[in-house]
Design a protein around this motif. Structure first.
Motif, PDB file in Angstrom:
ATOM      1  N   HIS A  16       0.840  -1.194   0.000  1.00  0.00           N
ATOM      2  CA  HIS A  16       0.000   0.000   0.000  1.00  0.00           C
ATOM      3  C   HIS A  16       0.879   1.249   0.000  1.00  0.00           C
ATOM      4  O   HIS A  16       1.988   1.234   0.549  1.00  0.00           O
ATOM      5  N   TYR A  17       0.366   2.307  -0.602  1.00  0.00           N
ATOM      6  CA  TYR A  17       1.015   3.615  -0.570  1.00  0.00           C
ATOM      7  C   TYR A  17      -0.081   4.646  -0.415  1.00  0.00           C
ATOM      8  O   TYR A  17      -1.086   4.601  -1.117  1.00  0.00           O
ATOM      9  N   GLU A  18       0.093   5.570   0.530  1.00  0.00           N
ATOM     10  CA  GLU A  18      -0.908   6.602   0.751  1.00  0.00           C
ATOM     11  C   GLU A  18      -0.248   7.972   0.657  1.00  0.00           C
ATOM     12  O   GLU A  18       0.836   8.179   1.191  1.00  0.00           O
ATOM     13  N   LEU A  19      -0.897   8.883  -0.040  1.00  0.00           N
ATOM     14  CA  LEU A  19      -0.434  10.261  -0.149  1.00  0.00           C
ATOM     15  C   LEU A  19      -1.301  11.112   0.759  1.00  0.00           C
ATOM     16  O   LEU A  19      -2.500  11.214   0.554  1.00  0.00           O
ATOM     17  N   PHE A  20      -0.688  11.700   1.775  1.00  0.00           N
ATOM     18  CA  PHE A  20      -1.463  12.464   2.750  1.00  0.00           C
ATOM     19  C   PHE A  20      -1.582  13.944   2.395  1.00  0.00           C
ATOM     20  O   PHE A  20      -2.384  14.647   2.962  1.00  0.00           O
ATOM     21  N   ALA A  21      -0.783  14.422   1.451  1.00  0.00           N
ATOM     22  CA  ALA A  21      -0.833  15.837   1.077  1.00  0.00           C
ATOM     23  C   ALA A  21      -1.666  16.025  -0.189  1.00  0.00           C
ATOM     24  O   ALA A  21      -1.202  16.568  -1.167  1.00  0.00           O
ATOM     25  N   LEU A  22      -2.893  15.553  -0.150  1.00  0.00           N
ATOM     26  CA  LEU A  22      -3.736  15.680  -1.328  1.00  0.00           C
ATOM     27  C   LEU A  22      -4.153  17.122  -1.584  1.00  0.00           C
ATOM     28  O   LEU A  22      -4.270  17.556  -2.710  1.00  0.00           O
ATOM     29  N   ARG A  23      -4.344  17.895  -0.516  1.00  0.00           N
ATOM     30  CA  ARG A  23      -4.826  19.272  -0.650  1.00  0.00           C
ATOM     31  C   ARG A  23      -3.870  20.223   0.050  1.00  0.00           C
ATOM     32  O   ARG A  23      -3.343  19.926   1.122  1.00  0.00           O
ATOM     33  N   ASP A  24      -3.632  21.383  -0.572  1.00  0.00           N
ATOM     34  CA  ASP A  24      -2.838  22.424   0.069  1.00  0.00           C
ATOM     35  C   ASP A  24      -3.501  22.853   1.368  1.00  0.00           C
ATOM     36  O   ASP A  24      -4.726  22.909   1.464  1.00  0.00           O
ATOM     37  N   THR A  25      -2.693  23.200   2.336  1.00  0.00           N
ATOM     38  CA  THR A  25      -3.215  23.795   3.559  1.00  0.00           C
ATOM     39  C   THR A  25      -3.654  25.225   3.289  1.00  0.00           C
ATOM     40  O   THR A  25      -4.729  25.652   3.686  1.00  0.00           O
ATOM     41  N   ASP A  26      -2.789  25.977   2.579  1.00  0.00           N
ATOM     42  CA  ASP A  26      -3.070  27.366   2.229  1.00  0.00           C
ATOM     43  C   ASP A  26      -2.347  27.675   0.933  1.00  0.00           C
ATOM     44  O   ASP A  26      -1.152  27.952   0.932  1.00  0.00           O
ATOM     45  N   GLU A  31       5.145  30.484   2.365  1.00  0.00           N
ATOM     46  CA  GLU A  31       6.052  29.365   2.627  1.00  0.00           C
ATOM     47  C   GLU A  31       5.574  28.118   1.885  1.00  0.00           C
ATOM     48  O   GLU A  31       4.368  27.874   1.763  1.00  0.00           O
ATOM     49  N   PRO A  32       6.498  27.336   1.356  1.00  0.00           N
ATOM     50  CA  PRO A  32       6.115  26.178   0.542  1.00  0.00           C
ATOM     51  C   PRO A  32       5.359  25.085   1.289  1.00  0.00           C
ATOM     52  O   PRO A  32       4.626  24.319   0.672  1.00  0.00           O
ATOM     53  N   THR A  33       5.501  24.995   2.598  1.00  0.00           N
ATOM     54  CA  THR A  33       4.828  23.919   3.327  1.00  0.00           C
ATOM     55  C   THR A  33       3.307  24.035   3.282  1.00  0.00           C
ATOM     56  O   THR A  33       2.611  23.059   3.508  1.00  0.00           O
ATOM     57  N   GLY A  34       2.790  25.198   2.950  1.00  0.00           N
ATOM     58  CA  GLY A  34       1.340  25.361   2.817  1.00  0.00           C
ATOM     59  C   GLY A  34       0.829  24.986   1.447  1.00  0.00           C
ATOM     60  O   GLY A  34      -0.368  24.947   1.211  1.00  0.00           O
ATOM     61  N   THR A  39      -3.730  19.234  -5.002  1.00  0.00           N
ATOM     62  CA  THR A  39      -4.855  20.114  -5.332  1.00  0.00           C
ATOM     63  C   THR A  39      -4.682  21.384  -4.502  1.00  0.00           C
ATOM     64  O   THR A  39      -4.006  21.389  -3.473  1.00  0.00           O
ATOM     65  N   THR A  40      -5.308  22.462  -4.954  1.00  0.00           N
ATOM     66  CA  THR A  40      -5.264  23.703  -4.190  1.00  0.00           C
ATOM     67  C   THR A  40      -6.147  23.573  -2.961  1.00  0.00           C
ATOM     68  O   THR A  40      -6.866  22.580  -2.804  1.00  0.00           O
ATOM     69  N   ASP A  41      -6.131  24.583  -2.103  1.00  0.00           N
ATOM     70  CA  ASP A  41      -6.949  24.506  -0.890  1.00  0.00           C
ATOM     71  C   ASP A  41      -8.447  24.538  -1.184  1.00  0.00           C
ATOM     72  O   ASP A  41      -9.257  24.200  -0.336  1.00  0.00           O
ATOM     73  N   ARG A  44      -8.978  22.528  -6.482  1.00  0.00           N
ATOM     74  CA  ARG A  44      -8.691  22.558  -7.925  1.00  0.00           C
ATOM     75  C   ARG A  44      -7.432  21.736  -8.180  1.00  0.00           C
ATOM     76  O   ARG A  44      -6.432  21.901  -7.494  1.00  0.00           O
ATOM     77  N   PRO A  45      -7.456  20.826  -9.147  1.00  0.00           N
ATOM     78  CA  PRO A  45      -6.280  19.998  -9.424  1.00  0.00           C
ATOM     79  C   PRO A  45      -5.086  20.828  -9.891  1.00  0.00           C
ATOM     80  O   PRO A  45      -5.231  21.762 -10.670  1.00  0.00           O
ATOM     81  N   LYS A  46      -3.918  20.492  -9.375  1.00  0.00           N
ATOM     82  CA  LYS A  46      -2.658  21.080  -9.824  1.00  0.00           C
ATOM     83  C   LYS A  46      -2.059  20.107 -10.849  1.00  0.00           C
ATOM     84  O   LYS A  46      -2.547  18.985 -11.009  1.00  0.00           O
ATOM     85  N   PRO A  47      -1.018  20.510 -11.607  1.00  0.00           N
ATOM     86  CA  PRO A  47      -0.460  19.625 -12.623  1.00  0.00           C
ATOM     87  C   PRO A  47      -0.084  18.232 -12.113  1.00  0.00           C
ATOM     88  O   PRO A  47      -0.265  17.239 -12.812  1.00  0.00           O
TER      89      PRO A  47
END
Length: 62
Positions: A16-26, A31-34, A39-41, A44-47
């Motif tokens: 199994h593999y899970e991606l937990f950063a599906l959506r931006d926080t902000d 800062e890049p961590t947001g 997808t955007t917050d 909206r799908p990103k590239p």
């Protein structure tokens, strides 16, 4: 990264593999961590979303 995981999954027993950063926080954050999601917050799908979707679809067990 995902291609590497797929390539070595059988060797290391990865099932199994899970991606937990599906959506931006902000998406407007300076800062890049947001902005780490695929997808955007407002979901909206990103590239990277399309690429991730294609990889998952091509390697999923049905």
């Amino acid at each position: 990264m995902l291609e590497t995981i797929i390539d070595v999954a059988h060797v290391h027993g990865i099932t199994h593999y899970e991606l937990f950063a599906l959506r931006d926080t902000d998406s407007a954050a300076p800062e890049p961590t947001g902005r780490l999601g695929i997808t955007t917050d407002d979901y909206r799908p990103k590239p990277a979303f399309t690429l991730y979707q294609t990889l998952i679809d091509g390697h999923s067990v049905r």
